[in-house]
Design a protein around this motif. Structure first.
Motif, mmCIF file in Angstrom:
data_model
loop_
_atom_site.group_PDB
_atom_site.id
_atom_site.type_symbol
_atom_site.label_atom_id
_atom_site.label_comp_id
_atom_site.label_asym_id
_atom_site.label_seq_id
_atom_site.Cartn_x
_atom_site.Cartn_y
_atom_site.Cartn_z
ATOM 1 N N LEU A 213 30.948 41.677 31.352
ATOM 2 C CA LEU A 213 31.550 41.838 30.025
ATOM 3 C C LEU A 213 30.483 42.541 29.209
ATOM 4 C CD1 LEU A 213 33.975 41.208 28.152
ATOM 5 C CD2 LEU A 213 32.732 39.146 27.460
ATOM 6 N N GLN B 289 29.553 41.511 21.772
ATOM 7 C CA GLN B 289 30.724 40.641 21.691
ATOM 8 C C GLN B 289 30.998 40.297 20.227
ATOM 9 O OE1 GLN B 289 32.009 40.802 24.596
ATOM 10 N NE2 GLN B 289 30.069 41.615 25.346
ATOM 11 N N ARG C 234 37.330 38.511 22.794
ATOM 12 C CA ARG C 234 36.876 39.213 23.996
ATOM 13 C C ARG C 234 36.165 38.266 24.954
ATOM 14 N NH1 ARG C 234 33.232 43.962 22.809
ATOM 15 N NH2 ARG C 234 33.533 44.239 25.021
ATOM 16 N N ALA D 129 37.545 36.625 28.568
ATOM 17 C CA ALA D 129 36.706 36.772 29.764
ATOM 18 C C ALA D 129 36.427 35.413 30.404
ATOM 19 C CB ALA D 129 35.407 37.483 29.411
ATOM 20 N N LEU E 285 29.973 35.675 35.778
ATOM 21 C CA LEU E 285 30.187 36.607 34.687
ATOM 22 C C LEU E 285 28.859 36.874 34.004
ATOM 23 C CD1 LEU E 285 32.163 38.114 32.676
ATOM 24 C CD2 LEU E 285 32.247 35.950 31.409
ATOM 25 N N VAL F 63 27.433 38.435 30.558
ATOM 26 C CA VAL F 63 27.851 38.781 29.201
ATOM 27 C C VAL F 63 26.662 39.437 28.506
ATOM 28 C CG1 VAL F 63 28.716 37.925 26.993
ATOM 29 C CG2 VAL F 63 29.435 36.824 29.136
ATOM 30 N N HIS G 243 36.879 44.604 30.922
ATOM 31 C CA HIS G 243 36.899 45.140 29.556
ATOM 32 C C HIS G 243 38.058 44.501 28.802
ATOM 33 C CE1 HIS G 243 35.494 47.888 26.540
ATOM 34 N NE2 HIS G 243 36.728 48.280 26.315
ATOM 35 N N THR G 244 37.722 43.584 27.893
ATOM 36 C CA THR G 244 38.738 42.767 27.237
ATOM 37 C C THR G 244 39.018 43.174 25.792
ATOM 38 O OG1 THR G 244 37.043 41.150 26.604
ATOM 39 C CG2 THR G 244 38.223 40.750 28.680
ATOM 40 N N HIS H 70 40.983 46.097 32.782
ATOM 41 C CA HIS H 70 41.039 46.259 31.327
ATOM 42 C C HIS H 70 42.415 45.941 30.785
ATOM 43 C CE1 HIS H 70 43.262 50.069 31.883
ATOM 44 N NE2 HIS H 70 42.516 50.169 32.969
#
Length: 188
Positions: free
Chosen positions: A4, A8, A13, A17, A33, A35, A86-87, A109
């Motif tokens: 991610l 942020q 987002r 995720a 993940l 971030v 990609h959120t 995405h």
């Protein structure tokens, strides 16, 4: 491992995720993940929310926060992941997506904004209803399903990502296209 990337600045987002990672743990219990960047403001509240969400979802050992990074550090950081998650809703033209494609990272995405046009067949867009007045997010299980699809053919998607970056977004293409535009403007 999912990435991610960027900062942020919007809570949704990170929340999407994390929910996607949690959903992914049904099939891949060791999924992780990464971030990057800053959290939204006010920071103390964002940090408290994040710690609580990680604990409640059982993801404390599955998420790494890198904090702010430089452009020079980006390639090494991005290469630790298998794909970009990609959120961001209706993102018009994110440089992050182009950078990760150039490194051969496929992208899962949201299927709106400019990202689908950038990614093409180098990833999967999860459909969302587009609305100018509110953010509509997909079901995290649909995001996880897309991650599984890409991950199951990761090498193929990685090759498509790198080729798409070369074919559409290389410096040579950029300068050639801009030269054509400037010539038209000067000739007018």
């Amino acid at each position: 491992t999912l990435l991610l990337g960027g900062n942020q600045y919007e809570k949704y987002r990170l929340e999407l995720a994390l929910k996607t990672l949690k959903a992914l743990h049904r099939d891949i219990p060791n999924a992780k993940l990464i971030v990057t960047g800053k959290l939204w403001l006010p920071y103390p509240e964002a940090e408290m929310w994040t710690k609580q969400a990680l604990k409640e979802m059982g993801l404390v050992d599955h998420v790494t926060f890198t904090g702010i990074y430089t452009q020079a550090e980006a390639p090494m950081l991005y290469s630790k992941a298998h794909l970009l998650l990609h959120t961001k809703y209706a993102d018009p033209s994110p440089g992050l997506v182009l950078e990760t494609l150039a490194l051969g990272l496929p992208v899962v995405h949201l299927g709106n904004g400019g990202v689908p046009e950038l990614v093409g067949d180098a990833g999967i867009g999860v459909p969302v209803e587009h609305d100018w007045d509110q953010i509509n997010l997909p079901d995290p299980y649909e995001m996880a399903k897309a991650v599984m699809q890409v991950y199951s053919r990761c090498e193929e998607y990685a090759q498509k990502a790198r080729q798409r970056a070369l074919d559409n977004f290389s410096l040579e293409k950029f300068t050639t296209r801009h030269a054509e535009i400037f010539e038209k403007v000067l000739d007018s």
